[in-house]
Structures are given as structure tokens and as C-alpha cells.
Design a protein around this motif. Structure first.
Motif, PDB file in Angstrom:
ATOM      1  N   ILE A   1       7.166   7.783   6.834  1.00 17.68           N
ATOM      2  CA  ILE A   1       7.950   8.477   5.811  1.00 17.68           C
ATOM      3  C   ILE A   1       9.428   8.281   6.094  1.00 17.68           C
ATOM      4  O   ILE A   1       9.894   8.457   7.232  1.00 17.68           O
ATOM      5  N   LEU A   2      10.163   7.941   5.061  1.00 17.17           N
ATOM      6  CA  LEU A   2      11.607   7.768   5.160  1.00 17.17           C
ATOM      7  C   LEU A   2      12.285   8.983   4.557  1.00 17.17           C
ATOM      8  O   LEU A   2      11.951   9.403   3.448  1.00 17.17           O
ATOM      9  N   ALA A   3      13.209   9.572   5.308  1.00 15.77           N
ATOM     10  CA  ALA A   3      13.909  10.772   4.846  1.00 15.77           C
ATOM     11  C   ALA A   3      15.390  10.665   5.177  1.00 15.77           C
ATOM     12  O   ALA A   3      15.804   9.852   6.005  1.00 15.77           O
ATOM     13  N   GLY A   4      16.184  11.510   4.530  1.00 17.79           N
ATOM     14  CA  GLY A   4      17.635  11.445   4.650  1.00 17.79           C
ATOM     15  C   GLY A   4      18.184  11.930   5.981  1.00 17.79           C
ATOM     16  O   GLY A   4      17.507  12.590   6.766  1.00 17.79           O
TER      17      GLY A   4
ATOM     18  N   GLN B   1       0.386   7.143  -2.056  1.00 14.81           N
ATOM     19  CA  GLN B   1       0.582   5.704  -1.965  1.00 14.81           C
ATOM     20  C   GLN B   1       2.038   5.408  -1.605  1.00 14.81           C
ATOM     21  O   GLN B   1       2.913   6.272  -1.731  1.00 14.81           O
ATOM     22  N   GLU B   2       2.288   4.192  -1.164  1.00 10.52           N
ATOM     23  CA  GLU B   2       3.655   3.791  -0.835  1.00 10.52           C
ATOM     24  C   GLU B   2       4.566   3.981  -2.051  1.00 10.52           C
ATOM     25  O   GLU B   2       4.200   3.646  -3.171  1.00 10.52           O
ATOM     26  N   GLY B   3       5.713   4.556  -1.810  1.00 12.95           N
ATOM     27  CA  GLY B   3       6.668   4.839  -2.872  1.00 12.95           C
ATOM     28  C   GLY B   3       6.613   6.258  -3.391  1.00 12.95           C
ATOM     29  O   GLY B   3       7.551   6.703  -4.057  1.00 12.95           O
TER      30      GLY B   3
ATOM     31  N   VAL C   1      13.005  22.914  -8.872  1.00 17.89           N
ATOM     32  CA  VAL C   1      12.619  21.610  -9.428  1.00 17.89           C
ATOM     33  C   VAL C   1      13.496  20.508  -8.850  1.00 17.89           C
ATOM     34  O   VAL C   1      13.014  19.419  -8.493  1.00 17.89           O
ATOM     35  N   SER C   2      14.802  20.764  -8.728  1.00 18.82           N
ATOM     36  CA  SER C   2      15.742  19.745  -8.252  1.00 18.82           C
ATOM     37  C   SER C   2      15.543  19.408  -6.779  1.00 18.82           C
ATOM     38  O   SER C   2      15.961  18.335  -6.331  1.00 18.82           O
ATOM     39  N   ARG C   3      14.905  20.301  -6.035  1.00 17.38           N
ATOM     40  CA  ARG C   3      14.767  20.105  -4.590  1.00 17.38           C
ATOM     41  C   ARG C   3      13.356  19.733  -4.150  1.00 17.38           C
ATOM     42  O   ARG C   3      13.084  19.669  -2.959  1.00 17.38           O
ATOM     43  N   THR C   4      12.476  19.496  -5.112  1.00 14.16           N
ATOM     44  CA  THR C   4      11.095  19.173  -4.767  1.00 14.16           C
ATOM     45  C   THR C   4      10.725  17.781  -5.272  1.00 14.16           C
ATOM     46  O   THR C   4      11.481  17.153  -6.006  1.00 14.16           O
ATOM     47  N   ALA C   5       9.563  17.318  -4.861  1.00 17.51           N
ATOM     48  CA  ALA C   5       9.140  15.948  -5.138  1.00 17.51           C
ATOM     49  C   ALA C   5       9.120  15.645  -6.635  1.00 17.51           C
ATOM     50  O   ALA C   5       8.779  16.496  -7.451  1.00 17.51           O
ATOM     51  N   GLN C   6       9.470  14.421  -6.947  1.00 20.16           N
ATOM     52  CA  GLN C   6       9.520  13.976  -8.340  1.00 20.16           C
ATOM     53  C   GLN C   6       8.158  14.128  -9.011  1.00 20.16           C
ATOM     54  O   GLN C   6       7.130  13.810  -8.438  1.00 20.16           O
TER      55      GLN C   6
ATOM     56  N   ILE D   1       7.119   7.847   0.944  1.00 23.97           N
ATOM     57  CA  ILE D   1       6.137   7.115   1.726  1.00 23.97           C
ATOM     58  C   ILE D   1       6.578   5.652   1.789  1.00 23.97           C
ATOM     59  O   ILE D   1       6.531   4.933   0.785  1.00 23.97           O
ATOM     60  N   ALA D   2       7.025   5.222   2.963  1.00 22.93           N
ATOM     61  CA  ALA D   2       7.508   3.848   3.126  1.00 22.93           C
ATOM     62  C   ALA D   2       6.388   2.898   3.509  1.00 22.93           C
ATOM     63  O   ALA D   2       6.480   1.690   3.258  1.00 22.93           O
ATOM     64  N   LEU D   3       5.333   3.426   4.122  1.00 25.81           N
ATOM     65  CA  LEU D   3       4.212   2.585   4.539  1.00 25.81           C
ATOM     66  C   LEU D   3       2.955   3.427   4.651  1.00 25.81           C
ATOM     67  O   LEU D   3       3.006   4.575   5.110  1.00 25.81           O
ATOM     68  N   ARG D   4       1.835   2.853   4.211  1.00 24.03           N
ATOM     69  CA  ARG D   4       0.529   3.446   4.444  1.00 24.03           C
ATOM     70  C   ARG D   4      -0.390   2.328   4.905  1.00 24.03           C
ATOM     71  O   ARG D   4      -0.506   1.294   4.247  1.00 24.03           O
ATOM     72  N   ARG D   5      -1.060   2.559   6.047  1.00 29.29           N
ATOM     73  CA  ARG D   5      -1.893   1.507   6.616  1.00 29.29           C
ATOM     74  C   ARG D   5      -3.102   2.135   7.297  1.00 29.29           C
ATOM     75  O   ARG D   5      -2.985   3.156   7.980  1.00 29.29           O
ATOM     76  N   ASP D   6      -4.268   1.523   7.107  1.00 24.68           N
ATOM     77  CA  ASP D   6      -5.482   1.971   7.784  1.00 24.68           C
ATOM     78  C   ASP D   6      -5.432   1.547   9.241  1.00 24.68           C
ATOM     79  O   ASP D   6      -5.199   0.369   9.548  1.00 24.68           O
ATOM     80  N   VAL D   7      -5.644   2.504  10.137  1.00 27.09           N
ATOM     81  CA  VAL D   7      -5.650   2.228  11.570  1.00 27.09           C
ATOM     82  C   VAL D   7      -6.868   2.909  12.178  1.00 27.09           C
ATOM     83  O   VAL D   7      -6.884   4.123  12.378  1.00 27.09           O
TER      84      VAL D   7
END
Length: 205
Positions: A125-128, A181-183, A70-75, A111-117
Motif C-alpha cells: 500500500i502506498l500512502a502519503g 485490486q491494484e489501484g 466523504v472528502s477524507r475516505t476512500a473514493q 493498493i500498489a501491488l497484490r501478489r499471491d505468496v
């Protein structure tokens, strides 16, 4: 072992705190084909089936999830109503359609950005910094259990990494990625080959 090719979308129908969490996950499979003790990747997390039931096309299976997992997976991943990407473990002779995936989460990204292209979705995606050395342009990465190709990589001033992916409409429809979604937080697993190459490089140095 898995491939990162999602075969179904499931949903968490109940969660019980027994010290560890016991989650029941609905799925469109035949319960006769779900073995007790089998491994199933749930949005990139390898979990063991401890119970199962239902009927063909409307099955369910139960898994136990430790506090460490739980501590190591997505919120909020382990909550009622959460949709999950599902993939059963690779069987001998199965096609390796994605890349080699272990089902062990290396980091949680955002997810720092989502955009239709052009009809597809561009995700950034922003990661450590811990996984920054393992993310490479045109390399493979697993996002919530889905095998994807990295299009661009940008190193942030603080050591974090920001990388871009292209999600085609089909992938968005047959996985949970289309609803991100973003965030939002996502589970990330680096390519196992990149892991070994980094280890070899450190020993050679």
C-alpha cells in the motif's frame, strides 16, 4: 472504540443527498440489537446509527455522512452496491482481539501491488508522507476497518511510505480485503499508540 475485528460485511443499498449523505446499509444482524445512536465502524469510519429496521439475519441501518467525511475516505465508498466491513463499537468486557481503533480515517492509501505468496496475498500500500512516521514494521495499522500487522516498510524518495501486509485466506473471505485490486483506494488509520509516541517525541525534542 473498536478493535479492527470485522464481524460482518454489509452493503450500501441506497444513498440520498440531503446536504449530508444519508446511506442505508444492509447487514446480517438482528435489528433489535442495533441501537439508535450506536456507533458502527463502516470500513474503518465511525458512523452513528440514525434509523434501523428489517428482520433477524436481514437487517439494515441508516447513517448520515458529512461532506468532510466523504472528502477524507476512500473514493466511491459511499455508493450503492459498495460492500463495507462492519464492526459495532466495543462493549465493556469484550475481547480486544485486534488493537485499539478509533474509527477516524488518517489517510487514504492505494493498493500498489497484490501478489499471491504461498496461498496468502501480499499487499503493498502506498500512502502519503503525513502518516509515514507512524507506520512501523511489526506495528499495527487499520485498513478499511481491519486490524493488520505491517510486515515491511519502505520510505519513498518523495516522502511517501510504501508498506507490505500479508492477508491470509480467512481474512480475505470474511472481509472486503479479498476483493481489492491494484489501484483501489483504502481507508487507513494509524495505531493510536504510535500517534502518542510521536507527540511525546516531538515534545522531548
Amino acid at each position: 472504540m473498536f478493535t479492527g475485528i470485522v464481524t460482518a460485511i454489509g452493503s450500501v443499498t441506497s444513498v440520498e443527498d440531503r446536504g449530508d449523505l444519508r446511506a442505508v446499509i444492509s447487514c446480517p444482524w438482528d435489528p433489535a440489537g442495533i441501537d439508535i445512536g450506536a456507533s458502527i465502524a463502516c470500513s474503518g469510519v465511525c458512523l452513528t446509527v440514525v434509523d434501523r429496521g428489517g428482520q433477524e439475519g436481514d437487517a439494515w441501518f441508516a447513517v448520515d455522512i458529512s461532506a468532510e467525511t466523504v472528502s477524507r475516505t476512500a473514493q466511491d465508498q459511499w455508493r450503492e452496491g459498495r460492500r463495507l466491513n462492519l464492526e459495532p463499537a466495543l462493549r465493556m468486557g469484550d475481547e480486544l482481539g485486534g488493537h485499539i481503533v478509533t474509527g477516524h480515517v488518517d489517510a487514504v492509501g492505494r493498493i500498489a501491488l497484490r501478489r499471491d505468496v504461498g496461498g496468502s496475498d501480499r499487499f503493498e500500500i502506498l500512502a502519503g508522507k503525513a502518516i509515514a512516521p507512524y507506520v512501523a514494521e511489526k506495528g499495527s495499522i487499520t485498513v478499511d476497518g481491519v486490524s493488520l500487522t505491517v510486515n515491511e516498510v519502505h520510505d519513498e524518495a518523495n516522502g511517501d511510505v510504501r508498506f507490505a501486509l500479508n492477508i491470509i485466506p480467512h481474512t480475505g473471505e470474511v472481509t472486503t480485503l479479498g476483493s481489492l485490486q491494484e489501484g483501489d483506494s483504502v481507508n487507513l488509520e494509524i495505531d493510536v499508540l504510535a500517534r502518542y509516541l510521536k507527540r511525546m517525541q516531538s515534545l522531548a525534542g
